[in-house]
Every structure is written in C-alpha cells, then in structure tokens.
Design a protein around this motif. Structure first.
Motif: not given
Length: 116
Positions: A23, A25, A52, A55-56, A72, A74, A79-81
C-alpha cells in the motif's frame, strides 16, 4: 527503478508492505490543500476520498497500463492505493507525486475529478 531514495521521493505519501500486498498512503488534509480549495464550493475538502478521485483521473489518463494492478481504498482521513504488484504501485506513486508537484498538471487533472 532506483529505490535508494524511494521513501524520501514519495513523501508525504508512505509505503506499507503487507504479507501479500503493498500500500501507499497519505494522511489527508495537510498536503497540497490549495488543490482542493479551488473546488471547495463543489464539496471538495482534501480528504482521502478527494485524493482517491484525483488519483483515479491520474491513473486513467496518465497510467492506464497500471489500472488492472492499482486499486484505491480511501477513507475520510487517509488516501490509500494498494496492489499485489509492488513495481506497478511504485511506478504509480512516483509519477503521481511528480504530477502533484507540478501545479499546472495537477490542477488540470483535478478539473476532471468527481466527488466520491
């Protein structure tokens, strides 16, 4: 990819290795708030969901070859990918961070982000 300075390069994003996935973040709210302020009248706050959405757009437009690998997840404050493919996630975050540091690029991408 040169990983010697990877963690420094992606700051304030941070890398997390899990047992079978990885991940990246960001604690939402303190990094680049001016991006989201441009559209706060539409409801953007700079929270994890807003990151998110941004980022998308970046992934879809700039890194579509990574779309099958990067996901993703979030939350309001983060935020987390994530991905099971560390090289794909590293490519995503290094280039996303570069985009974030280029005001013209990130504002252009954000102009197409949608509220989550």
């Amino acid at each position: 990819m040169d990983t010697n300075n990877f963690e420094e390069t992606i700051k304030p994003f941070f890398w997390v290795a899990h047992k079978s996935s990885f991940s990246v973040c960001l604690n939402a709210g303190s990094y680049k708030p001016e991006i989201f302020e441009t559209r706060e009248d539409e409801g953007f706050e700079g929270n994890g969901y807003d990151w998110g959405s941004l980022a998308r757009v970046f992934l879809d437009e700039r890194k579509p070859h990574l779309a099958e690998y990067v996901r993703f997840d979030p939350e309001a404050g983060m935020f987390c990918a994530y991905s099971s493919n560390p090289e794909s996630l590293k490519e995503f975050i290094v280039d996303f961070k570069k985009a974030c540091e280029d005001d013209a690029v990130i504002n252009d991408l954000f102009s197409r982000a949608e509220l989550d």
